[in-house]
Design a protein around this motif. Structure first.
Motif, short mmCIF file in Angstrom:
data_model
loop_
_atom_site.label_atom_id
_atom_site.label_comp_id
_atom_site.label_asym_id
_atom_site.label_seq_id
_atom_site.Cartn_x
_atom_site.Cartn_y
_atom_site.Cartn_z
N TYR A 3 13.19 2.91 4.24
CA TYR A 3 13.47 3.95 5.24
C TYR A 3 13.17 5.36 4.76
CZ TYR A 3 17.78 5.30 2.80
OH TYR A 3 18.68 5.76 1.87
N MET A 4 12.98 5.56 3.44
CA MET A 4 12.65 6.91 2.97
C MET A 4 12.08 6.83 1.56
SD MET A 4 16.02 8.90 1.54
CE MET A 4 14.92 9.91 0.54
N GLY A 5 11.52 7.94 1.11
CA GLY A 5 11.06 8.12 -0.26
C GLY A 5 11.15 9.60 -0.57
N VAL A 6 10.87 9.97 -1.81
CA VAL A 6 10.94 11.38 -2.19
C VAL A 6 9.56 11.87 -2.59
CG1 VAL A 6 13.37 11.35 -2.83
CG2 VAL A 6 11.65 10.75 -4.54
N GLY A 7 9.21 13.07 -2.13
CA GLY A 7 7.90 13.64 -2.41
C GLY A 7 7.70 13.96 -3.87
N ALA B 44 6.01 5.13 8.53
CA ALA B 44 4.87 4.32 8.10
C ALA B 44 5.25 3.07 7.31
CB ALA B 44 3.92 5.17 7.26
N ALA B 45 6.39 3.10 6.62
CA ALA B 45 6.73 2.01 5.71
C ALA B 45 7.29 0.79 6.44
CB ALA B 45 7.73 2.50 4.67
N ARG B 46 6.89 -0.38 5.97
CA ARG B 46 7.40 -1.65 6.46
C ARG B 46 7.69 -2.54 5.26
NH1 ARG B 46 7.11 1.30 10.07
NH2 ARG B 46 6.28 1.05 12.18
N GLY B 47 8.41 -3.60 5.49
CA GLY B 47 8.70 -4.51 4.40
C GLY B 47 7.44 -5.11 3.79
N LYS B 48 6.43 -5.33 4.62
CA LYS B 48 5.20 -5.97 4.15
C LYS B 48 4.30 -5.04 3.35
CE LYS B 48 4.93 -9.46 7.84
NZ LYS B 48 4.10 -9.99 8.95
N ASN B 49 4.38 -3.74 3.62
CA ASN B 49 3.43 -2.83 2.96
C ASN B 49 4.06 -1.93 1.90
OD1 ASN B 49 4.82 -0.92 4.46
ND2 ASN B 49 3.02 -0.07 5.47
N THR C 102 0.81 -1.22 0.00
CA THR C 102 0.00 0.00 0.00
C THR C 102 0.85 1.27 0.00
OG1 THR C 102 -0.16 -0.25 2.41
CG2 THR C 102 -2.01 -1.05 1.09
N ILE C 103 2.16 1.11 -0.12
CA ILE C 103 3.08 2.25 -0.28
C ILE C 103 3.99 1.95 -1.47
CG2 ILE C 103 4.98 3.57 0.75
CD1 ILE C 103 3.80 3.00 3.50
N VAL C 104 4.08 2.89 -2.40
CA VAL C 104 4.91 2.72 -3.59
C VAL C 104 5.92 3.86 -3.67
CG1 VAL C 104 4.96 2.52 -6.11
CG2 VAL C 104 3.00 1.61 -4.82
N LEU C 105 7.20 3.52 -3.73
CA LEU C 105 8.27 4.50 -3.83
C LEU C 105 8.71 4.61 -5.28
CD1 LEU C 105 10.42 3.36 -0.76
CD2 LEU C 105 8.49 4.95 -0.80
#
Length: 368
Positions: A196-200, A234-239, A155-158
């Motif tokens: 551990y991070m992403g860019v807006g 918010a980010a985890r390996g599973k999501n 549910t999170i895409v970087l």
């Protein structure tokens, strides 16, 4: 003493190889992704403050995306130029544009996170796709490419947010190399299962992920970090997953002076000090090992101590690092950078040391 320095140098080379091959190799040698179009309803969110030139140019590129079900949420964060007027004109022109007008709030004065929170709450779709006001997608399939990586669990895409190329500009190569190295790091750690991070400039997540951590409340006092601090929490390996197909990339105009770029990087480095302890440790270990990889052989070679072994270790590290960076740059369509790797890496290490020292004695400038 020299033998101890040699052993230490061997350990540093081992650490560098562990990062480049064991961690960064996860992205560098990953198989190409496929785009499987989905019909997930998407809200594209853009927050702008005094960006009249950029929004006039780039918002139409978002509105003309080839996607069946999406809206664009434009957030004007109390701009003093014509940004709001341009947004209002787009709202009349495109039926799928929603406008959020943010007034200055004494408690959250000049805080982008406050403006983004209002925009997220106003979004009608469950899945949110973020980019910056000075960014544009590489194709009309950007929403399709990014949303295709969503699953029931992910549910999170970087994504990758690159910078435009400027011919005959060494600064531009330095900026783009640093951007590629950063992307390689957060893509690789996400593939390992420790995002551990992403860019807006290019990221997406389901709205429920925002409310699970109460939005930005746990780092609202930090003016920057609406992207990386949120992902760090918010980010985890599973999501979490990544998107690195060329159709999913965004680009923005890079800084054109060293002063402006260093100011930007100082802000990014200062924000990283609020990451989780393990993430601070792994980043610190990598950058310290880079610096020591430069320093220790200078000491050893100045005394010609075991110089054949020292040069062999240097060559081994550069060979594998160059291969990993080369494959990674190819995936991110930044092929020209691999030829500049030894030079730009050296300068980037020295610049990062300079930024670290400056941040100790003064605070960097944040949101406009």
């Amino acid at each position: 003493m020299l033998i101890l320095i040699l052993y230490f140098f061997i350990a540093i080379v081992a650490i560098q190889l562990a990062y480049y091959l064991g961690v960064f190799g996860k992205f560098a040698f990953a198989k190409a992704q496929k785009i499987t179009p989905k019909r997930i309803p998407i809200s594209v969110i853009v927050c702008a403050k005094n960006e009249e030139e950029n929004v006039a140019k780039f918002i139409p590129l978002l509105a003309e995306q080839n996607y069946p079900d999406f809206e664009i949420v434009l957030i004007d964060d109390a701009s003093s130029d014509s940004t709001l007027e341009i947004f209002e004109a787009f709202e009349k022109q495109y039926s799928n544009i929603r406008l959020v007008k943010v007034q200055n709030n004494e408690a959250f004065w000049g805080n982008k996170k406050y403006a983004l929170t209002l925009g997220i709450k106003a979004a009608k779709k469950e899945y949110l796709l973020f980019t910056d006001a000075d960014c544009y997608p590489t194709s009309k399939e950007w929403i399709t490419a990014m949303s295709s990586q969503f699953t029931m669990q992910k549910t999170i895409v970087l994504g990758y947010g690159g910078y435009e190329k400027i011919a005959n500009s060494f600064l531009n190569k330095l900026i783009r190399f640093e951007t590629v190295l950063t992307a390689v790091q957060y893509f690789s750690w996400a593939k390992i299962g420790h995002p551990y991070m992403g860019v807006g400039r290019n990221m997406a997540y389901k709205k429920e992920e925002f409310f699970k951590v109460n939005g930005f409340i746990n780092h609202i006092q930090v003016r920057s970090g609406d992207d990386d601090l949120f992902i760090n929490e918010a980010a985890r390996g599973k999501n979490t997953t990544i998107s690195f197909t060329p159709e999913s990339f965004t680009y923005s105009k890079p800084k054109t002076t060293y002063k402006d770029w260093l100011t930007q990087k100082r802000r990014h480095v200062a924000t990283a000090s609020h990451y989780k302890k393990f993430d601070q440790f792994q980043l610190g270990t990598f950058y310290c090992s880079q610096f020591l990889f430069l320093l220790l052989p200078i000491l050893l070679l100045s005394f010609q101590f075991q110089w054949i072994l020292v040069l062999s270790l240097i060559a081994t590290r550069y060979l594998f690092a160059w291969i990993v960076i080369g494959f990674s740059a190819g995936k991110l369509k930044e092929n020209d950078l691999k030829y500049w790797f030894p030079v730009v890496e050296l300068l980037l290490i020295l610049i990062q040391i300079n930024i670290f020292i400056k941040n100790i004695f003064s605070k960097p400038v944040n949101w406009k």
